[in-house]
Design a protein around this motif. Structure first.
Motif, PDB file in Angstrom:
ATOM      1  N   GLU A  66      30.387  33.964  50.934  1.00 31.73           N
ATOM      2  CA  GLU A  66      30.554  33.973  52.389  1.00 31.73           C
ATOM      3  C   GLU A  66      31.876  33.360  52.824  1.00 31.73           C
ATOM      4  N   PHE A  67      32.530  32.580  51.939  1.00 25.72           N
ATOM      5  CA  PHE A  67      33.845  32.021  52.247  1.00 25.72           C
ATOM      6  C   PHE A  67      34.975  32.997  51.904  1.00 25.72           C
ATOM      7  N   ALA A  68      34.643  34.212  51.561  1.00 24.81           N
ATOM      8  CA  ALA A  68      35.640  35.178  51.109  1.00 24.81           C
ATOM      9  C   ALA A  68      36.694  35.442  52.178  1.00 24.81           C
ATOM     10  N   PHE A  69      37.924  35.534  51.731  1.00 29.60           N
ATOM     11  CA  PHE A  69      39.040  35.978  52.570  1.00 29.60           C
ATOM     12  C   PHE A  69      40.207  36.249  51.635  1.00 29.60           C
ATOM     13  N   TYR A  70      41.322  36.706  52.186  1.00 31.16           N
ATOM     14  CA  TYR A  70      42.507  36.925  51.362  1.00 31.16           C
ATOM     15  C   TYR A  70      43.284  35.622  51.233  1.00 31.16           C
ATOM     16  N   GLY A  71      43.249  35.057  50.023  1.00 30.59           N
ATOM     17  CA  GLY A  71      43.910  33.784  49.771  1.00 30.59           C
ATOM     18  C   GLY A  71      44.466  33.726  48.357  1.00 30.59           C
ATOM     19  N   PRO A  72      44.907  32.543  47.915  1.00 34.47           N
ATOM     20  CA  PRO A  72      45.510  32.402  46.580  1.00 34.47           C
ATOM     21  C   PRO A  72      44.479  32.639  45.477  1.00 34.47           C
ATOM     22  N   ALA A  73      44.812  33.494  44.525  1.00 39.38           N
ATOM     23  CA  ALA A  73      43.875  33.837  43.449  1.00 39.38           C
ATOM     24  C   ALA A  73      43.438  32.613  42.660  1.00 39.38           C
ATOM     25  N   GLY A  74      44.336  31.654  42.490  1.00 40.81           N
ATOM     26  CA  GLY A  74      44.001  30.470  41.713  1.00 40.81           C
ATOM     27  C   GLY A  74      42.899  29.629  42.322  1.00 40.81           C
ATOM     28  N   TYR A  75      42.570  29.871  43.586  1.00 43.76           N
ATOM     29  CA  TYR A  75      41.514  29.080  44.212  1.00 43.76           C
ATOM     30  C   TYR A  75      40.176  29.305  43.517  1.00 43.76           C
ATOM     31  N   ASP A  76      39.865  30.542  43.181  1.00 46.64           N
ATOM     32  CA  ASP A  76      38.598  30.817  42.495  1.00 46.64           C
ATOM     33  C   ASP A  76      38.578  30.238  41.086  1.00 46.64           C
ATOM     34  N   ILE A  77      39.655  30.428  40.346  1.00 41.54           N
ATOM     35  CA  ILE A  77      39.688  29.939  38.963  1.00 41.54           C
ATOM     36  C   ILE A  77      39.606  28.418  38.931  1.00 41.54           C
ATOM     37  N   ILE A 120      39.302  38.503  57.697  1.00 42.78           N
ATOM     38  CA  ILE A 120      39.704  37.288  58.409  1.00 42.78           C
ATOM     39  C   ILE A 120      38.441  36.451  58.620  1.00 42.78           C
ATOM     40  N   ASN A 121      38.477  35.218  58.211  1.00 43.67           N
ATOM     41  CA  ASN A 121      37.252  34.400  58.161  1.00 43.67           C
ATOM     42  C   ASN A 121      37.573  32.991  58.673  1.00 43.67           C
ATOM     43  N   PRO A 122      37.991  32.876  59.942  1.00 44.62           N
ATOM     44  CA  PRO A 122      38.591  31.604  60.400  1.00 44.62           C
ATOM     45  C   PRO A 122      37.675  30.405  60.383  1.00 44.62           C
ATOM     46  N   GLU A 123      36.385  30.587  60.723  1.00 48.79           N
ATOM     47  CA  GLU A 123      35.499  29.427  60.761  1.00 48.79           C
ATOM     48  C   GLU A 123      35.264  28.853  59.375  1.00 48.79           C
ATOM     49  N   LEU A 124      35.006  29.758  58.410  1.00 49.96           N
ATOM     50  CA  LEU A 124      34.770  29.275  57.042  1.00 49.96           C
ATOM     51  C   LEU A 124      36.057  28.740  56.421  1.00 49.96           C
ATOM     52  N   GLY A 176      36.115  32.387  47.281  1.00 48.48           N
ATOM     53  CA  GLY A 176      36.312  31.294  48.208  1.00 48.48           C
ATOM     54  C   GLY A 176      35.403  30.092  48.013  1.00 48.48           C
ATOM     55  N   ASP A 177      34.416  30.198  47.124  1.00 53.40           N
ATOM     56  CA  ASP A 177      33.495  29.070  46.889  1.00 53.40           C
ATOM     57  C   ASP A 177      32.846  29.222  45.517  1.00 53.40           C
ATOM     58  N   LEU A 178      33.674  29.526  44.519  1.00 57.29           N
ATOM     59  CA  LEU A 178      33.161  29.936  43.211  1.00 57.29           C
ATOM     60  C   LEU A 178      32.935  28.729  42.304  1.00 57.29           C
ATOM     61  N   HIS A 179      31.892  27.961  42.632  1.00 55.11           N
ATOM     62  CA  HIS A 179      31.512  26.811  41.813  1.00 55.11           C
ATOM     63  C   HIS A 179      30.215  27.124  41.070  1.00 55.11           C
ATOM     64  N   THR A 180      29.748  26.178  40.273  1.00 57.03           N
ATOM     65  CA  THR A 180      28.559  26.441  39.448  1.00 57.03           C
ATOM     66  C   THR A 180      27.284  26.545  40.275  1.00 57.03           C
ATOM     67  N   GLY A 181      27.335  26.142  41.545  1.00 55.17           N
ATOM     68  CA  GLY A 181      26.213  26.377  42.437  1.00 55.17           C
ATOM     69  C   GLY A 181      26.194  27.768  43.031  1.00 55.17           C
ATOM     70  N   SER A 182      27.250  28.542  42.781  1.00 54.33           N
ATOM     71  CA  SER A 182      27.330  29.926  43.249  1.00 54.33           C
ATOM     72  C   SER A 182      27.186  30.919  42.103  1.00 54.33           C
TER      73      SER A 182
END
Length: 405
Positions: A252-263, A168-172, A232-238
């Motif tokens: 650090e933005f990791a949490f349980y969310g939609p898989a398509g968010y990373d792709i 659970i990562n509410p702030e991020l 949770g923040d998988l861009h080319t800067g990561s």
């Protein structure tokens, strides 16, 4: 002597050296340590500590109580624990694409990890128009394994729910909910709009009620769909990269969310590289070579992910009902629909919102930047509004080329 055992404080370079000597079981006893704070992101402090005598080095990453991008964002330092824990999980699944971590300190909210200084941040490399033919192969293996193997399809449901609780990562998540799903789609005072693009944004983004409705649906999907343990923040800067190796950092933005968010984040940031190449490469042959590489990589990210996801699905012990005919197709199509939507969201928020990308802001000529931004926003709308139609790599690249060419 600094006390690191009782109360949190934000370290400086001298204190980071003291910390390494006292707390890290890593360097030789005769080490001659130097330190430089190298963090250039929006949230954390990153110290590179080097033993000048023995040539060993390590990264110490510390979470501060507010985001470096803005004091408005009060963020829990527990995100450092989350990042440390998910890096360990990802290392178990894909050690070849994940940096090794050493220890987490809950008092100082910091952890140590391997030094990747021989790598380059992928965004910086792409702005210099370098190409990495193995990237799509690497990142799709990373995503297929981390997204499928942490889901209810492959995990014991009680074990998965325990991970949901742990991450659970509410702030991020609130930062993402605000900066990605909400603020770019109305005239929010925190938005930062390039003046030459403003009239287009006012009409085509802020003035589009259907677009606003679709982003509202997507926001609630993001908040409620605990599908996979996402980066949770998988861009080319990561991504740290070199020709034969890829390392994914900063989850650090990791949490349980939609898989398509990373792709979707990966694809969107490749589109930014495409926009930069079109806008800044003056030699026609060089421009075509680079932009063709980006187009091929976008296509491969989608198609290789699908291929590897299906193969891993067949090899994995699954939840009983996941074996029903047609369920895999339904499940994968839902991921691709989310992927397309997130491509559009990420493209929009980086053009309009608070957190920009250098691919766009480094375009010096005003008209070229305006064109790049409008092209990004044009294709973004199509990805959001018609997200259910994107099921293959060709579907994605056709839309990109249609908007830019």
């Amino acid at each position: 002597m600094t006390d690191f055992s009782t109360e949190y404080f934000t370290m400086n370079e001298t204190q980071a050296v003291e910390y390494a000597k006292e707390k890290l079981d890593y360097f030789h006893s005769d080490a001659e340590l130097t330190c430089k704070e190298i963090g250039d992101g929006n949230l954390n402090y990153v110290f590179r500590i080097v033993d000048q005598k023995n040539k060993d080095s390590i990264i110490l990453k510390q979470a501060g109580p507010v985001a470096r991008i803005s004091d408005e964002f009060k963020v829990s330092p527990d995100r450092n624990r989350i990042e440390s824990d998910i890096l360990k999980i990802q290392y178990d699944y894909v050690p070849e694409y994940t940096p090794k971590t050493y220890q987490y300190d809950p008092v100082m909210n910091c952890f140590a990890m391997e030094d990747l200084s021989e790598y380059e941040i992928m965004r910086s490399a792409l702005i210099k128009h370098q190409t990495f033919p193995q990237f799509a192969e690497h990142i799709t293996t990373f995503m297929a394994k981390t997204l499928l193997l942490t889901s209810d399809v492959a995990m014991n449901h009680k074990d998965k729910k325990a991970l949901v609780k742990s991450f659970i990562n509410p702030e991020l998540c609130e930062i993402t909910e605000d900066l990605v799903y909400t603020e770019p789609f109305y005239n929010c005072e925190r938005n930062e709009v390039f003046p030459a693009t403003r009239s287009f944004i006012e009409t085509e983004i802020w003035g589009d009620k259907q677009l606003q409705l679709e982003t509202a649906k997507l926001k609630f999907e993001f908040m409620t769909n605990a599908q996979s343990l996402i980066h949770g923040d998988l861009h080319t800067g990561s991504v740290f990269i070199k020709q034969d190796s890829t390392k994914v950092i900063d989850p650090e933005f990791a949490f349980y969310g939609p898989a398509g968010y990373d792709i979707g984040n990966v694809v969107a940031n490749l589109i930014f590289a495409y926009a930069n190449g079109q806008a800044t490469i003056t030699d026609a042959e060089e421009r075509e070579q680079f932009t063709n590489y980006i187009i091929t990589t976008i296509r491969d990210v989608i198609d290789l992910f699908k291929e590897k996801f299906k193969k891993l699905w067949q090899e994995t012990d699954k939840e009983f009902v996941a074996n029903y005919d047609g369920f895999q197709t339904y499940y994968l199509n839902s991921i691709l629909q989310d992927t397309a939507a997130v491509v559009g969201l990420e493209l929009t928020r980086r053009i309009i919102g608070l957190a920009k990308v250098a691919d766009i802001t480094s375009i010096e000529q005003e008209e070229a930047r305006k064109t790049a931004e409008i092209n990004c926003l044009t294709v973004a709308k199509q990805f959001i509004l018609n997200r259910e139609t994107f099921k293959t790599g060709d579907n994605f690249v056709f839309q990109v080329k249609k908007a830019f060419d």
